[in-house]
Design an enzyme around this catalytic site. Sequence first.
Site, short mmCIF file in Angstrom:
data_model
loop_
_atom_site.label_atom_id
_atom_site.label_comp_id
_atom_site.label_asym_id
_atom_site.label_seq_id
_atom_site.Cartn_x
_atom_site.Cartn_y
_atom_site.Cartn_z
N ALA A 1 0.90 -1.28 0.00
CA ALA A 1 0.04 -0.02 0.09
C ALA A 1 0.92 1.10 -0.12
CB ALA A 1 -0.90 -0.01 0.99
N GLY B 1 0.00 -5.20 0.89
CA GLY B 1 -1.18 -5.11 -0.13
C GLY B 1 -1.16 -5.60 -1.36
N GLU C 1 -1.45 -9.20 -0.79
CA GLU C 1 -3.06 -9.71 -0.61
C GLU C 1 -3.71 -9.43 -2.01
OE1 GLU C 1 -3.76 -7.77 3.79
OE2 GLU C 1 -3.29 -6.43 2.32
N GLU D 1 3.34 -5.77 7.50
CA GLU D 1 2.55 -4.81 8.22
C GLU D 1 2.98 -4.73 9.67
OE1 GLU D 1 -0.13 -5.97 4.60
OE2 GLU D 1 1.44 -6.86 6.11
#
Length: 251
Positions: free
Chosen positions: A63, A103, A106, A126
Amino acid sequence: MSVVLLERPAANVALVKINRPEKRNALNAEVRTELARVFGELASSDVRAVVLTGDERAFAAGADLGEQADRDVVGAMQTPASRPVWDFPRPVIAAVNGYALGGGCELAMQCDFIIASDTARFAQPEVNLGIVPGGGGTQQLPRLVGRSNALYLLLTGTRIDAERAHQLGLVAEVVAEDATPRALELAGQIAALPPLTTRAIKAAVRGGLDAPLPVGLDIERRNYETMFGTKDLREGITAFFEKRAASFTGE
């Protein structure tokens, strides 16, 4: 230039590329919005299989932390949980080169399976930032690699290479150098198959995965029975007995 590029390299096949090379394809709001738009358009198109990729350096390096640095609880709650890839009804293959972190990992796990370059690196880092994965990492990863392996990766933030990811079951296949040609080859194979059947198989797996076995078997049975109302099933059986290649129309 758009942060998400759409190409049509073959009949009934789409190639979707995340295009923020200067940020190693970090997922910001603009990328997420464009992915939702592109996959929304593809859902009403003739596409039968999709390949999702980035570039040679990164699938997506996570992210965009620049957007998250000053976010408070209310801001986090107001950020929509976008799952356009997971919700897409047709087969989606991730072609991962370079980094698929946070992310990005993911997002790759939202695809139906992952083809990885031997240069690929995966992680859910994270925890090192005081963040709980918010794009499915705590739920998708255990379903793919098991509880113990998932917690090891989630609690340590350990980065693994493509071969280790393959051993754990995160990756379906590892190839030398660029993963995209192999992913497109497989997408072409899938696109040549009866599209109602490939959709039904995906729906049956998704629908039954977390259900009790009797419920999952009922889901499978309903999808099996439905196929007997399709022209493609008749074409497939006829072609088998006539010893010729079948031509599926999606009817």
